[in-house]
Design a protein around this motif. Sequence first.
Motif, PDB file in Angstrom:
ATOM      1  N   TYR A  56       0.900  -1.161   0.000  1.00 25.20           N
ATOM      2  CA  TYR A  56       0.000   0.000   0.000  1.00 25.20           C
ATOM      3  C   TYR A  56       0.936   1.208   0.000  1.00 25.20           C
ATOM      4  O   TYR A  56       1.096   1.883   1.017  1.00 25.20           O
ATOM      5  CB  TYR A  56      -0.830  -0.054   1.287  1.00 25.20           C
ATOM      6  N   PRO A  57       1.578   1.484  -1.154  1.00 29.19           N
ATOM      7  CA  PRO A  57       2.783   2.342  -1.135  1.00 29.19           C
ATOM      8  C   PRO A  57       2.506   3.837  -1.131  1.00 29.19           C
ATOM      9  O   PRO A  57       3.167   4.601  -1.839  1.00 29.19           O
ATOM     10  CB  PRO A  57       3.482   1.920  -2.433  1.00 29.19           C
ATOM     11  N   LEU A  58       1.542   4.286  -0.349  1.00 31.19           N
ATOM     12  CA  LEU A  58       1.215   5.706  -0.315  1.00 31.19           C
ATOM     13  C   LEU A  58       2.338   6.511   0.333  1.00 31.19           C
ATOM     14  O   LEU A  58       2.609   6.346   1.524  1.00 31.19           O
ATOM     15  CB  LEU A  58      -0.070   5.928   0.479  1.00 31.19           C
ATOM     16  N   GLY A  59       2.962   7.368  -0.466  1.00 24.02           N
ATOM     17  CA  GLY A  59       4.016   8.215   0.064  1.00 24.02           C
ATOM     18  C   GLY A  59       3.478   9.151   1.115  1.00 24.02           C
ATOM     19  O   GLY A  59       2.366   9.663   0.997  1.00 24.02           O
ATOM     20  N   SER A  60       4.271   9.357   2.177  1.00 26.51           N
ATOM     21  CA  SER A  60       3.924  10.260   3.267  1.00 26.51           C
ATOM     22  C   SER A  60       2.914   9.639   4.227  1.00 26.51           C
ATOM     23  O   SER A  60       2.607  10.231   5.241  1.00 26.51           O
ATOM     24  CB  SER A  60       3.357  11.592   2.752  1.00 26.51           C
ATOM     25  N   CYS A  61       2.378   8.478   3.900  1.00 28.08           N
ATOM     26  CA  CYS A  61       1.337   7.894   4.751  1.00 28.08           C
ATOM     27  C   CYS A  61       1.849   6.750   5.615  1.00 28.08           C
ATOM     28  O   CYS A  61       1.191   6.352   6.567  1.00 28.08           O
ATOM     29  CB  CYS A  61       0.166   7.409   3.903  1.00 28.08           C
ATOM     30  N   THR A  62       3.001   6.200   5.269  1.00 25.17           N
ATOM     31  CA  THR A  62       3.636   5.125   6.041  1.00 25.17           C
ATOM     32  C   THR A  62       2.660   3.983   6.339  1.00 25.17           C
ATOM     33  O   THR A  62       2.287   3.740   7.480  1.00 25.17           O
ATOM     34  CB  THR A  62       4.260   5.667   7.347  1.00 25.17           C
ATOM     35  N   MET A  63       2.246   3.318   5.269  1.00 27.46           N
ATOM     36  CA  MET A  63       1.293   2.217   5.411  1.00 27.46           C
ATOM     37  C   MET A  63       2.065   0.938   5.692  1.00 27.46           C
ATOM     38  O   MET A  63       2.349   0.149   4.788  1.00 27.46           O
ATOM     39  CB  MET A  63       0.466   2.087   4.130  1.00 27.46           C
ATOM     40  N   LYS A  64       2.395   0.738   6.963  1.00 28.46           N
ATOM     41  CA  LYS A  64       3.133  -0.460   7.333  1.00 28.46           C
ATOM     42  C   LYS A  64       2.204  -1.472   7.980  1.00 28.46           C
ATOM     43  O   LYS A  64       1.048  -1.162   8.285  1.00 28.46           O
ATOM     44  CB  LYS A  64       4.287  -0.103   8.257  1.00 28.46           C
ATOM     45  N   HIS A  65       2.734  -2.670   8.172  1.00 27.06           N
ATOM     46  CA  HIS A  65       1.972  -3.736   8.817  1.00 27.06           C
ATOM     47  C   HIS A  65       1.444  -3.276  10.185  1.00 27.06           C
ATOM     48  O   HIS A  65       2.177  -2.676  10.952  1.00 27.06           O
ATOM     49  CB  HIS A  65       2.877  -4.957   8.978  1.00 27.06           C
ATOM     50  N   PRO A 120      12.833  13.999   7.132  1.00 24.08           N
ATOM     51  CA  PRO A 120      13.058  14.267   5.725  1.00 24.08           C
ATOM     52  C   PRO A 120      11.803  14.855   5.083  1.00 24.08           C
ATOM     53  O   PRO A 120      10.693  14.570   5.515  1.00 24.08           O
ATOM     54  CB  PRO A 120      13.401  12.898   5.144  1.00 24.08           C
ATOM     55  N   ASN A 121      12.022  15.642   4.057  1.00 24.06           N
ATOM     56  CA  ASN A 121      10.892  16.337   3.449  1.00 24.06           C
ATOM     57  C   ASN A 121      10.035  15.395   2.599  1.00 24.06           C
ATOM     58  O   ASN A 121      10.288  14.183   2.561  1.00 24.06           O
ATOM     59  CB  ASN A 121      11.381  17.559   2.666  1.00 24.06           C
ATOM     60  N   THR A 122       9.050  15.942   1.955  1.00 25.72           N
ATOM     61  CA  THR A 122       8.081  15.095   1.249  1.00 25.72           C
ATOM     62  C   THR A 122       8.645  14.465  -0.018  1.00 25.72           C
ATOM     63  O   THR A 122       7.968  13.674  -0.670  1.00 25.72           O
ATOM     64  CB  THR A 122       6.801  15.880   0.913  1.00 25.72           C
ATOM     65  N   LEU A 123       9.879  14.824  -0.361  1.00 21.33           N
ATOM     66  CA  LEU A 123      10.547  14.109  -1.451  1.00 21.33           C
ATOM     67  C   LEU A 123      11.329  12.924  -0.893  1.00 21.33           C
ATOM     68  O   LEU A 123      11.909  12.140  -1.641  1.00 21.33           O
ATOM     69  CB  LEU A 123      11.531  15.040  -2.171  1.00 21.33           C
ATOM     70  N   MET A 134       4.404   9.423  -5.646  1.00 21.13           N
ATOM     71  CA  MET A 134       5.222   9.394  -4.437  1.00 21.13           C
ATOM     72  C   MET A 134       5.103   8.028  -3.782  1.00 21.13           C
ATOM     73  O   MET A 134       4.026   7.626  -3.349  1.00 21.13           O
ATOM     74  CB  MET A 134       4.678  10.495  -3.530  1.00 21.13           C
ATOM     75  N   ILE A 135       6.228   7.325  -3.716  1.00 23.90           N
ATOM     76  CA  ILE A 135       6.196   5.920  -3.297  1.00 23.90           C
ATOM     77  C   ILE A 135       6.921   5.721  -1.970  1.00 23.90           C
ATOM     78  O   ILE A 135       8.089   6.077  -1.823  1.00 23.90           O
ATOM     79  CB  ILE A 135       6.862   5.031  -4.374  1.00 23.90           C
ATOM     80  N   GLU A 136       6.217   5.145  -1.007  1.00 27.06           N
ATOM     81  CA  GLU A 136       6.814   4.805   0.292  1.00 27.06           C
ATOM     82  C   GLU A 136       6.449   3.364   0.620  1.00 27.06           C
ATOM     83  O   GLU A 136       5.313   3.078   0.989  1.00 27.06           O
ATOM     84  CB  GLU A 136       6.281   5.748   1.395  1.00 27.06           C
ATOM     85  N   PRO A 137       7.388   2.449   0.484  1.00 27.30           N
ATOM     86  CA  PRO A 137       7.030   1.032   0.681  1.00 27.30           C
ATOM     87  C   PRO A 137       6.948   0.631   2.153  1.00 27.30           C
ATOM     88  O   PRO A 137       6.233  -0.304   2.484  1.00 27.30           O
ATOM     89  CB  PRO A 137       8.175   0.297  -0.007  1.00 27.30           C
ATOM     90  N   THR A 138       7.673   1.295   3.030  1.00 27.58           N
ATOM     91  CA  THR A 138       7.872   0.966   4.459  1.00 27.58           C
ATOM     92  C   THR A 138       8.739  -0.284   4.623  1.00 27.58           C
ATOM     93  O   THR A 138       8.946  -1.045   3.678  1.00 27.58           O
ATOM     94  CB  THR A 138       6.580   0.761   5.287  1.00 27.58           C
ATOM     95  N   GLU A 139       9.154  -0.512   5.855  1.00 27.41           N
ATOM     96  CA  GLU A 139      10.090  -1.589   6.163  1.00 27.41           C
ATOM     97  C   GLU A 139       9.443  -2.959   6.184  1.00 27.41           C
ATOM     98  O   GLU A 139      10.143  -3.965   6.160  1.00 27.41           O
ATOM     99  CB  GLU A 139      10.740  -1.320   7.529  1.00 27.41           C
TER     100      GLU A 139
END
Lengths: 133, 434, 473
Positions: free
Chosen positions: C73-82, C217-220, C409-414
């Motif tokens: 759920y790779p929403l950048g800035s939203c940190t969709m982790k388990h 870190p900024n939104t980039l 904007m892609i944020e995969p989380t750990e």
Amino acid sequence: MNFPTDLKYTDKDEWARVDAAGSVAWIGITAHAVEQLSDLVFLDLPEVGKDIQQGEVFGEIESVKAVADLYAPITGEVLERNDALVEDLSILKSDPYGKGWMLKIRMEKVSEQDSLLSPAAYQKSVNDRSAGH
Amino acid sequence: MRYSAITPNDRKKMLQRIGATSVDQLLAGVPAALRTRRMPEVRGPVPEASLLAELEDGKIPLPRIALTGSGLYNHFIASTVASLAARSEWVTSYTPYQPEVSQGTLRMYYEFQTYVSMLTGQEIANGGMYDGSTACVEAVLMAKRLRPKGRRVLASAALNPQYRAVLATYLKFQDVELVDMALDATSGTTQVPLDAGAEDVIAVVLQSPNWLGVLESTTAIAPGAFRIVVVTEALSMALVKPPEADVVCGEMQSLGIPLQLGGPTAGFFATAKKHIRAMPGRIVGRTVDRNGIEAFCITLATREQFIRREKATSNICTSSGLMCLRSAIHISLMGRKGLEEAARMSARAARAFLAALEELGLRRVYSGAFFNEFVVDCSARPELGARLEAAGFLLGIPLDKHGRKHQRLIALTELDYARMSTIIKELKAHAHAA
Amino acid sequence: MRTPLESVIFHRAAPDKEWLRACSPDAHIDSIVLDFAGREDGLGGMEQVGEVEVVRHYTRLSTLNWDIDRGLYPLGSCTMKHNPRLNEAVAADPAYAAVHPEWPPQYLVQHQRIMQELARDLAALSGFDEVSLLPAAGAHGELTAVFMIRAYHLARGQKDRNVFLIPDSAHGTNPASAAMCGFRCVQVTSGKDGILRLESIKEHLNERLAAIMITNPNTLGVFEEEFASIADAVHTAGGLVYMDGANFNAAMGVFQPGRIGADVMHFNLHKTFTTPHGGGGPGSGPIGFNRNLAPFAPASGDARSIGPVKTWFGQWGMFIRAWVYIRTLGARGLKEVTEDAVLNANYIRARLEKVLNLPIKTPTLHEVVFNDKDLPNKVITLDIAKRLIDYGFHPPTVYFPIHVHGALMIEPTETESLDELDRFCDAMEAVVAEAASNPEHLKLAPHTTPVSRVDEVKAAKDTDLVFRPAARN
């Protein structure tokens, strides 16, 4: 894109049509602005009798996912407001420079129109901005 | 790390692909001078069973009987609510910005809006707020947008003191004066001044049932006033329609949301359709998809912070979706008849208990009509509360810290109705042991 | 196997269906007459549905959602982790869920201890002197901080400090929160490398400056390397530094905002600390702050306190989840969280920069921003996002940050595995290839969802927010 030659423009995509006497002007937004906003849903205009100032915000136009401030091309008192346009924003798409006028203004300073852009200068402004993307 | 899915071997492969030699190299954007050198002092890791054992050891038994309210009520919640609301698709999804993959959440918000509209008698409602206190603030801020010349907000002295305090925090920075409206000492209802409709008054804020349990009316308020009615006991709306108002807002906790030490809950916000563009919070609308099939989406988002930024109607982003879901499920399960029945049981339980207190010589402080909560003067039996407390029976909330010596705020619900004979028997036993 | 598309519950309702009874009627109590005027509008038209149908309905509705438990759920800035189940189980325990805040203190000893520990842990991780848990969500924490900043300047007799500097990369909540307190928002521009330079704020370093709001870190996903020098300059000018802590997932064990110049910051427990997003909340937005701001905090006990921003203690149900998460991982585990989050994001960056335009090439931490420049056939970000759904992934955040045209904007989380990351990158590559080979198919995507692209213009023009039985047939 169409830039009527009898109009003056701002670099924020508004236009003004000043009458021959230089006392009254109709103002609106350009076809370019309408295209950029797409899917228009709401227009907020000042009431008749209000004063607007050149360069200041006089209203707002909204699409589904964006809001744009409308900047007055000239200073003066609102004589008429186009309520038919507020009711039906599709007019902006079909006739932005005619039936799509927003306000009729009693101009305060005739000289103000000199600070506005010519059609050619406005066209250049549009081109410069789209090159920036 | 328990929740990692990357193996040491994966790490090696990934770094190779990235073209880095270590993860630390990826952190090089953080200048060395700004890096943390010491590991923060945080306890752990603790495996699951050990952690649960530690928690178990620290547990303190709950009171056996607790007649506590003041804006949070211990109502019946069917097992079905928790079970349905625990589904992954509800718990682990995001705000429904992509409607094609969020129709479940979107439909739920639309249902929540509809239920709020039905309960409040208002035309439209939003998809929830953080809680009742911030919903009340947002209502006042909306009134301020609609009445830009206003300088004063009139708030009832029987507005929940915490709500009043939160409102005062927000208004302190708004160049707005918060003025208290006094109570009628006999009935416990608010005395609204005659000039409430004046141009410089932003809004009149009443709570009903008010903090002291008394039902309020808005019929005598001057025309032209902007009337905000706050409801903190949402179940009351099943029997008592909120007074005529421009905004009805408040706390949904009574309908399907556990006490949770006061949070999270969900606020609700309802108003007239003409105020739609000034309304804060998320709104879901019904529309169609490309093929003409019924579909739902977030709408009028141009009011919200992520588009309008400093001109937004509110700064709220995350709201209280999962709690709204619990309320929607609860209301659906109970239905009109179930809510009405639970409300009647709550109201009758309160009256049965009040009668028992009166038999002991205690008296209700106010005469105004009430729903399920009331203030009682315990000066005839000043020791009773402490004696009951020692036995795990909480006789409401002592109001001494609010300058009301020997008064207690007591609330009962349908769960107390079910145990009425036990409750009254214990009350009498401890009273007579004196 | 597909079930019919479930509509809203009101279609299942009828006036004569079963209702749920809380408890047995008691004839003795029921003889009590209720002495208030009841409502006469049939509860606004509400009816009954019946338990079995309610279960069906909400189960079917739930299947129309995408969720983390199904996949990335790779929403950048939203940190969709388990979201760990353990957190949920503990929070649902009646010892923690069925507790009233007005009970006598002896009943709340364990809860108070957990709240103190959570506040202490957040302070230890962030380097701030103190933490207030009270705010209900991230934006609420921001607003609380803005109030404190205002109170700070007022207490120093500087009521004219009314300017908030906000970078073009900021979240929309930043200017919205500042404006709610009457501050004037001035946008400052970050450099072409995505970094905010001290140089670009110099003209605003004067007696009007109230504060700067910086996401780091900024939104980039880029670390603001001049953060400390900007903070110094702002402090010298008499202003304060607010750090938006939305991206704290990239900070744990790496840097401490409270020690490098930030005066106050909010945490999103529903991002970094695994409390669930719940389809839009509830969140929890504690704030960390240093001693200079402590007297102004909610419930500081000082006369200069701004006062409460929420009832009771805040979002207790979220505190206990976050506390369980922190204890489960410990300091070392939390640092690994940040390291893996950064590794995963950089892996995606390395794979996708071959096929998508990377407008800003500066090294990034936990997220990466691409855009739609150079895509063929006028395919835009929205088309990529929608088509990705057909490949079994939730789209990234789109069109944010707003200073990047057509941002993805892609944020995969750990918590994603290498396998999942690879499948996501494969899908992105396939979608980009389709932009050349089959653009029309992209522009009509998604094709596999219960509903297709939604008519949002109709939704905004013919607003229908509430079900009206009479109006539907």
